[in-house]
Write an enzyme that holds these catalytic residues in place. Structure first.
Site, PDB file in Angstrom:
ATOM      1  N   ASN A   7      40.049  11.938  41.433  1.00  0.00           N
ATOM      2  CA  ASN A   7      39.691  12.400  40.090  1.00  0.00           C
ATOM      3  C   ASN A   7      38.279  12.953  40.114  1.00  0.00           C
ATOM      4  O   ASN A   7      37.312  12.234  39.855  1.00  0.00           O
ATOM      5  CB  ASN A   7      39.815  11.238  39.098  1.00  0.00           C
ATOM      6  N   ARG A  73      43.880  14.807  39.950  1.00  0.00           N
ATOM      7  CA  ARG A  73      43.710  15.151  38.547  1.00  0.00           C
ATOM      8  C   ARG A  73      43.044  16.526  38.490  1.00  0.00           C
ATOM      9  O   ARG A  73      41.967  16.735  39.042  1.00  0.00           O
ATOM     10  CB  ARG A  73      42.832  14.108  37.845  1.00  0.00           C
ATOM     11  N   ASP A 130      45.383  17.891  33.178  1.00  0.00           N
ATOM     12  CA  ASP A 130      44.884  17.321  31.924  1.00  0.00           C
ATOM     13  C   ASP A 130      45.424  18.053  30.702  1.00  0.00           C
ATOM     14  O   ASP A 130      45.513  17.476  29.621  1.00  0.00           O
ATOM     15  CB  ASP A 130      43.355  17.410  31.897  1.00  0.00           C
ATOM     16  N   HIS A 188      38.043   9.991  23.755  1.00  0.00           N
ATOM     17  CA  HIS A 188      37.637   9.882  25.157  1.00  0.00           C
ATOM     18  C   HIS A 188      36.201  10.381  25.234  1.00  0.00           C
ATOM     19  O   HIS A 188      35.940  11.577  25.127  1.00  0.00           O
ATOM     20  CB  HIS A 188      38.544  10.726  26.051  1.00  0.00           C
ATOM     21  N   GLY A 190      32.804  10.419  27.433  1.00  0.00           N
ATOM     22  CA  GLY A 190      32.041  10.231  28.653  1.00  0.00           C
ATOM     23  C   GLY A 190      31.021  11.348  28.733  1.00  0.00           C
ATOM     24  O   GLY A 190      30.539  11.835  27.708  1.00  0.00           O
ATOM     25  N   ASN A 191      30.689  11.781  29.946  1.00  0.00           N
ATOM     26  CA  ASN A 191      29.830  12.959  30.064  1.00  0.00           C
ATOM     27  C   ASN A 191      30.504  14.169  29.423  1.00  0.00           C
ATOM     28  O   ASN A 191      29.885  14.987  28.756  1.00  0.00           O
ATOM     29  CB  ASN A 191      29.505  13.240  31.526  1.00  0.00           C
ATOM     30  N   GLY A 192      31.827  14.263  29.616  1.00  0.00           N
ATOM     31  CA  GLY A 192      32.660  15.158  28.833  1.00  0.00           C
ATOM     32  C   GLY A 192      33.318  14.321  27.757  1.00  0.00           C
ATOM     33  O   GLY A 192      33.592  13.139  27.962  1.00  0.00           O
ATOM     34  N   GLY A 311      32.680   5.584  25.570  1.00  0.00           N
ATOM     35  CA  GLY A 311      33.545   4.957  24.588  1.00  0.00           C
ATOM     36  C   GLY A 311      33.861   3.505  24.904  1.00  0.00           C
ATOM     37  O   GLY A 311      33.942   2.660  24.003  1.00  0.00           O
ATOM     38  N   ASN A 313      31.973   1.479  26.972  1.00  0.00           N
ATOM     39  CA  ASN A 313      30.833   0.636  27.322  1.00  0.00           C
ATOM     40  C   ASN A 313      29.663   0.652  26.344  1.00  0.00           C
ATOM     41  O   ASN A 313      28.797  -0.213  26.425  1.00  0.00           O
ATOM     42  CB  ASN A 313      30.316   1.043  28.708  1.00  0.00           C
TER      43      ASN A 313
END
Length: 357
Positions: A7, A73, A130, A188, A190-192, A311, A313
């Site tokens: 991934n 992925r 995705d 979702h 994260g960095n994205g 999301g 943590n």
């Protein structure tokens, strides 16, 4: 079968070696790891080479079996790919041709496919996209209001991303709540980052669009903005490639707070740094607006699900998002939100209109 899952993200390479025959999914993980690089740097061959070296070193440890197949992925499948496919030279070429639509990810996927093929030339490789989960988005949500000739000449529509993550989150949430079919809003982050409206188990809208640039405030991506900003940057002398780089690599949290890493931004915010506080508030507010809109689209959601590195943590970020959603009846239990726990958990108050997990 032992499957090595790769991934590649915009700032990391995650990998798992799984025994798919294991009765317990957790017990089926034979090896796993993650290699990170600075999220404000464009993915490079150097980063990916170092990550793959660590991965292959892991495979050499005593007691670790070798993979029998490799799964990748891939972020953007365009209009061509709606299901997993066996990797061939034509598939690799198609993924590479779609790179302008996912410049931080598709080139990394091509590099991983190439590296895995050289390391294990006899193993089958499969690409999972995705964008596939979002093929159920109706045309009225997927189309952009642009001239028909431009729409037909180019792949201009909402494809959506993070579909693999969202699909898994929906499966786990449905099991957790014992609800089927599921209505949910999945964030979702994260960095994205993206948020998806799921009705009857299907994606019906999502914040990312033709590329992963649209939508939420992200680590280095601007998310939603007035298209005239692009014209302004070009009028000031920026080329199309430079504008692309600015909006994908130099914007978002990085532009506002000086770092694309939410952990660093939160630490600065804790010290009272105004730009860090502003960046978190901007990102939380943008997400809350989408969640509010998607609660209408979903019609009585069963759950609001946070996933992704931030999301899952960041208790601070979740709290700031849900605070904007009190008019919808959402409430966050402070103790449950702050508690550190692996896996899915409920973090909402008893009287919350729908579950936050």
């Amino acid at each position: 079968m032992r499957v090595l899952v790769l991934n590649p993200g915009s700032s990391s390479l995650k990998y798992h070696l799984r025994d798919t025959a294991a009765a317990n999914p957790a017990a089926g993980i034979l090896a796993s790891g993650q290699v990170d690089w600075p999220p404000d740097e464009r993915s490079s061959a150097t980063h990916l080479h170092a990550a793959f070296e660590e991965l292959t070193d892991t495979m050499k440890r005593p007691g670790t079996a070798h993979p029998e197949a490799i799964g990748h992925r891939v972020v953007h499948g365009g209009p061509q790919f709606s299901t997993p496919v066996l990797v061939t030279a034509d598939v690799v070429s198609a993924i590479e041709e779609l790179s302008p639509l996912a410049p931080l990810h598709n080139p990394a996927s091509v590099a991983c496919i190439d590296a895995a093929g050289k390391r294990w030339p006899d193993l089958p490789q499969v690409a999972v996209f995705d964008t596939a989960f979002h093929r159920t988005i109706p045309d009225f949500a997927a189309r952009y209001a642009i001239p028909e000739d431009a729409y037909r000449a180019h792949p201009v529509r909402r494809y959506g991303f993070h579909g693999i993550s969202v699909e898994m989150a929906c499966r786990d949430t449905a099991e957790f709540l014992d609800v089927a079919p599921l209505n949910a809003i999945v964030a979702h982050v994260g960095n994205g980052a993206s948020v998806t409206a799921v009705r009857n188990g299907l994606s019906v809208d999502t914040s990312m669009g033709m590329t992963p640039l649209e939508g939420l405030v992200m680590g280095t991506r601007s998310g939603d903005l007035d298209p005239s900003v692009v014209l302004l940057l070009q009028q000031e002398g920026a080329t199309a490639d430079e504008v692309d780089h600015i909006l994908n690599n130099q914007s978002g949290l990085l532009a506002v707070a000086g770092s694309a890493d939410m952990r660093t931004v939160e630490k600065a915010a804790g010290s009272g740094e105004p730009q860090a506080l502003l960046a978190i508030d901007m990102a939380a507010y943008r997400l809350a607006k989408y969640i509010a809109a998607y609660s209408m689209v979903v019609d009585r959601p069963d759950a609001l699900v946070f996933t992704g590195g931030v999301g899952e943590n960041s208790a601070l970020f979740r709290a700031k998002v849900v605070a904007w959603l009190r008019p919808l009846g959402l409430g966050l239990d402070e103790g449950l939100n702050m508690a550190s726990q692996e896996g899915m958990r409920e973090i909402s108050t008893m009287d919350s209109t729908f579950l936050c997990s």
